[in-house]
Design an enzyme around this catalytic site. Sequence first.
Site, PDB file in Angstrom:
ATOM      1  N   LYS A 112      52.204  28.701  41.619  1.00 17.35           N
ATOM      2  CA  LYS A 112      53.084  29.808  41.215  1.00 17.35           C
ATOM      3  C   LYS A 112      53.290  30.832  42.328  1.00 17.35           C
ATOM      4  CE  LYS A 112      52.028  29.391  36.299  1.00 17.35           C
ATOM      5  NZ  LYS A 112      50.815  28.568  36.272  1.00 17.35           N
ATOM      6  N   SER A 136      49.295  33.970  34.597  1.00 19.84           N
ATOM      7  CA  SER A 136      49.529  32.605  35.064  1.00 19.84           C
ATOM      8  C   SER A 136      50.373  31.811  34.067  1.00 19.84           C
ATOM      9  CB  SER A 136      48.207  31.876  35.330  1.00 19.84           C
ATOM     10  OG  SER A 136      48.411  30.753  36.155  1.00 19.84           O
ATOM     11  N   SER A 182      47.555  26.178  39.418  1.00 19.79           N
ATOM     12  CA  SER A 182      48.460  27.327  39.307  1.00 19.79           C
ATOM     13  C   SER A 182      48.628  28.133  40.583  1.00 19.79           C
ATOM     14  CB  SER A 182      47.995  28.248  38.168  1.00 19.79           C
ATOM     15  OG  SER A 182      48.389  27.725  36.921  1.00 19.79           O
TER      16      SER A 182
END
Length: 285
Positions: free
Chosen positions: A64, A120, A61
């Site tokens: 992102k 997230s 993640s």
Amino acid sequence: MFHSPSLPGRWLCALACVLALLWLPDNADAARRARAAVMINLSTGKVLYEHNPNLSIPPASLTKVMTMYLTLDRIKTGRLKRNTTFRVHPTARVGGSKIRLRPRQQVSVDQLLYGMAVASGNDAAMAISQHISGNSRNFTAQMNRKARQLGMKKTVFKNPTGLPAAGQRTTARDMATLARAYLRNHPQALRYHKQRSFRFNGRTLGATNTLLGINGVDGLKTGWTVASGYNIIVTARRGKTRLLIVVMGGRSRNARDMVARELLEAGFKTPASPAQVRKCMRGIL
């Protein structure tokens, strides 16, 4: 201008190192705490520490950060507004961490930015990518173009979320390059990353970054998949010094966070001395 650390400062650093070594079971165990790390003093641009900086690891993640970067780029140029609302496409609902978007619900760009930074949310990342580019494939192509522009030579993105995908790779050095450019071009992004919770659809979602508020930490992003291990990008400020830390491939969340905390302490004690930081990190990585 920075000066060599004072004698008391050196003693404090040495004491911290000794205590850390006493606490750690052994060096073989320490080597498994995290696979790679980078620390930069953003106030001077000096790289203070590197451990396997070019090791190829799935970003999870941390991806992102790039998704948010492109979104904030559009806001900065006026092509998108924070308060713009749109309907969520049903295909935005994906697996992993999520903010539980409902199909066709009206959502704002700002809510999705908080959803990505704090919780997230993979669905938040998919929804914004579809809104900006029509579909996630087109958006991912933009991510890779941006990565090349930034000099992220060993990074390939396969989606806007960081969910497992064949060939999706990065390095601690590339993630540090991304985060450094992100904070330089969008310092206001910390308004999202420093939040410890986020209220959405009647639920309070806690931040995945459990280091927030500790030791001056005010960002930035965590990530995990089985293949990547536990990853984190941390930024913290004390006085006039801001540090940026990337830890990747942690064997557990606690191990990853411990490495990040040790780097923070070493970096703030000796913000101009990579040699002193390396001494403090002996036996930890």
